[in-house]
Motif scaffolding. Sequence first.
Motif, PDB file in Angstrom:
ATOM      1  N   ALA A  24       0.787  -1.268  -0.079  1.00 18.93           N
ATOM      2  CA  ALA A  24       0.079   0.120  -0.053  1.00 18.93           C
ATOM      3  C   ALA A  24       0.688   1.406   0.111  1.00 18.93           C
ATOM      4  N   LEU A  25       2.128   1.232   0.550  1.00 19.66           N
ATOM      5  CA  LEU A  25       3.031   2.390   0.416  1.00 19.66           C
ATOM      6  C   LEU A  25       3.811   2.317  -0.797  1.00 19.66           C
ATOM      7  N   GLY A  26       3.609   1.634  -1.618  1.00 25.95           N
ATOM      8  CA  GLY A  26       4.161   1.550  -3.064  1.00 25.95           C
ATOM      9  C   GLY A  26       5.794   1.717  -2.878  1.00 25.95           C
ATOM     10  N   ARG A  27       6.478   1.180  -2.084  1.00 27.35           N
ATOM     11  CA  ARG A  27       7.743   1.225  -1.667  1.00 27.35           C
ATOM     12  C   ARG A  27       8.339  -0.371  -2.012  1.00 27.35           C
ATOM     13  N   ALA A  28       8.975  -0.409  -3.093  1.00 26.48           N
ATOM     14  CA  ALA A  28       9.727  -1.822  -3.343  1.00 26.48           C
ATOM     15  C   ALA A  28      10.702  -1.948  -2.451  1.00 26.48           C
ATOM     16  N   GLY A  29      10.671  -3.237  -1.916  1.00 28.87           N
ATOM     17  CA  GLY A  29      11.825  -3.664  -0.955  1.00 28.87           C
ATOM     18  C   GLY A  29      11.478  -3.175   0.545  1.00 28.87           C
ATOM     19  N   ARG A  30      10.518  -2.650   0.850  1.00 30.51           N
ATOM     20  CA  ARG A  30       9.976  -2.151   2.107  1.00 30.51           C
ATOM     21  C   ARG A  30      10.067  -3.615   2.915  1.00 30.51           C
ATOM     22  N   PRO A  31      10.259  -3.619   4.145  1.00 31.10           N
ATOM     23  CA  PRO A  31      10.132  -4.629   4.907  1.00 31.10           C
ATOM     24  C   PRO A  31       8.453  -5.131   5.195  1.00 31.10           C
ATOM     25  N   ALA A  32       8.101  -6.296   5.149  1.00 29.79           N
ATOM     26  CA  ALA A  32       6.880  -6.865   5.418  1.00 29.79           C
ATOM     27  C   ALA A  32       6.305  -6.281   6.620  1.00 29.79           C
ATOM     28  N   PRO A  33       4.934  -6.092   6.736  1.00 31.24           N
ATOM     29  CA  PRO A  33       4.548  -5.564   8.113  1.00 31.24           C
ATOM     30  C   PRO A  33       4.954  -6.443   9.418  1.00 31.24           C
ATOM     31  N   SER A  34       5.234  -7.359   9.230  1.00 34.03           N
ATOM     32  CA  SER A  34       5.353  -8.296  10.495  1.00 34.03           C
ATOM     33  C   SER A  34       6.871  -8.022  10.968  1.00 34.03           C
ATOM     34  N   ASP A  35       7.760  -7.421   9.715  1.00 36.24           N
ATOM     35  CA  ASP A  35       8.836  -7.132  10.578  1.00 36.24           C
ATOM     36  C   ASP A  35       9.182  -5.640  10.597  1.00 36.24           C
ATOM     37  N   ARG A  36       8.212  -4.711  10.349  1.00 32.65           N
ATOM     38  CA  ARG A  36       8.429  -3.375  10.561  1.00 32.65           C
ATOM     39  C   ARG A  36       8.341  -3.282  12.113  1.00 32.65           C
ATOM     40  N   ILE A  37       8.929  -2.132  12.607  1.00 34.71           N
ATOM     41  CA  ILE A  37       8.824  -1.739  14.167  1.00 34.71           C
ATOM     42  C   ILE A  37       7.768  -0.771  14.081  1.00 34.71           C
ATOM     43  N   THR A  38       6.835  -1.321  15.042  1.00 31.60           N
ATOM     44  CA  THR A  38       5.596  -0.567  15.566  1.00 31.60           C
ATOM     45  C   THR A  38       5.893   0.273  16.647  1.00 31.60           C
ATOM     46  N   LEU A  39       5.518   1.612  16.681  1.00 31.08           N
ATOM     47  CA  LEU A  39       5.982   2.523  17.466  1.00 31.08           C
ATOM     48  C   LEU A  39       5.006   3.466  18.086  1.00 31.08           C
ATOM     49  N   GLY A  40       5.102   3.720  19.584  1.00 30.95           N
ATOM     50  CA  GLY A  40       4.179   4.485  20.154  1.00 30.95           C
ATOM     51  C   GLY A  40       5.035   5.554  20.642  1.00 30.95           C
ATOM     52  N   ILE A  41       4.393   6.803  20.518  1.00 33.78           N
ATOM     53  CA  ILE A  41       4.835   8.005  20.771  1.00 33.78           C
ATOM     54  C   ILE A  41       4.337   8.371  22.162  1.00 33.78           C
ATOM     55  N   ILE A  42       5.127   8.704  23.197  1.00 35.03           N
ATOM     56  CA  ILE A  42       4.421   9.050  24.470  1.00 35.03           C
ATOM     57  C   ILE A  42       5.108  10.314  24.608  1.00 35.03           C
TER      58      ILE A  42
END
Length: 452
Positions: A24-42
């Motif tokens: 959906a991001l249209g970025r070839a070679g971007r890590p799969a969702p399961s590999d991306r780092i999910t980040l919460g901003i506090i």
Amino acid sequence: MKRRSFIKATAAALGFPALIPASALGRAGRPAPSDRITLGIIGYGTQGRYNTSNFLQDDRVQAVAVCDCNRESSLYGYNSGEPGGRDHGTRAINAHYAKKTGQSSYNGCASFVDFRELLEIPGLDAVMICTPDHWHAVMAITAMRKGLHVYCQKPLSLSVAEGRAMANVAKESGVTFQTGSQQRSDTYFKMAVEFIRNNRLGKIHKVEIGLPKAWHKFYGRTGALASFEPCAVPDGLDYELWTGPSPMRPYCSALQPLSWRSNYDFAGGVLTDWGAHHSDIVQWAFDKDHSGPTSIENIKAVEMPPAGDVFNVAKGFSYDFVYPEGARVTVNNEFKVGIRFYGENDRSLFVTRGSISTNPAELIREKIKEDEIRVYASRSHERNFIDCIYSGKPTVAPCEVGHRSNTIGALAVIGLRLGHANLKWDPVAEKIVGNDAASAMLSRTLRKPWTL
């Protein structure tokens, strides 16, 4: 169930946003969702806005939530004219991903008032903590005990005991931790450290650290112009939660949103704010990342306000910290802002943000050779944090290192508040020697129900 499926299923069940697929991001070679780092901003205020922007430039990161006990205001930034708060942060992140995906809108970033709710997001990997200093320890320790990686702004903690607790939990939990001492990711400061480590100046006998002169006015229009008188809490601010583990005091507009740095219940003023940065570079240059000086001497305050004042930090200050090898580091807000190292034969080096110089001038042209000492290289503090989450290697500014650097300023603050000119420090036991009153201030009592 695979992690990716678990995250999607649990997020849907609890109403949390699912991750965007890489396609959906249209970025070839971007890590799969399961590999991306999910980040919460506090904390989405003056510094939080800056760090979040840097994280959003890393395609390996997916910001999934913003937490701030302030809904929104326009008084952030050192000129008190920038927006901040959870609603503004959530809109900014959603707008970023909408633009990135080519969509008209995106609503995948959630919003929270209470950080404890953010920490329960299914599949969350890491948090960025950019709150007032008095909250750092409770939030970071809670996150680490849940197995979350932590990027925490400096000064690392409000007390020495809290910093030690943070470092212990970081070690026990095995999570990746980055202290927001971003000067370690700056080319000039790294160059200065390597010059010192490789004896380009000879033996260092004296160091001068200059910190900003400003007092509360340095922290924005609220501190300079707002009222010290108790008044109604602004709509959208959860003041009970903002105060958290510190003593409750009547709300007044002078403390918000940045001038809290001028009250010892919440911070240590310029001394710990900027002092944590520059003392950290001296520690790095002297290879003292896991130790420190053995005394804080000649502690002097210039116009120390009454302890009960809203702004009660010293308006000016001077102190030395001394290493057992003999080097004396003098800190005040009269020197030029930066760090000046004095070596042998009139050689010296001055480093500050954006520049480095030496005496003699031609000394700066000497290159560090391949077989000489090289220190940790990081080009981006936020990217280094993400790199290390993947690799499992230490960051450029681990929790233990941030704690040791922060301890120096924290000890100076103790001396200022007690009016004690000298403190002996045992960096191995992390105890003040022969001073019961000062030793009692190494920790603080947290307001209930908050604990470490």
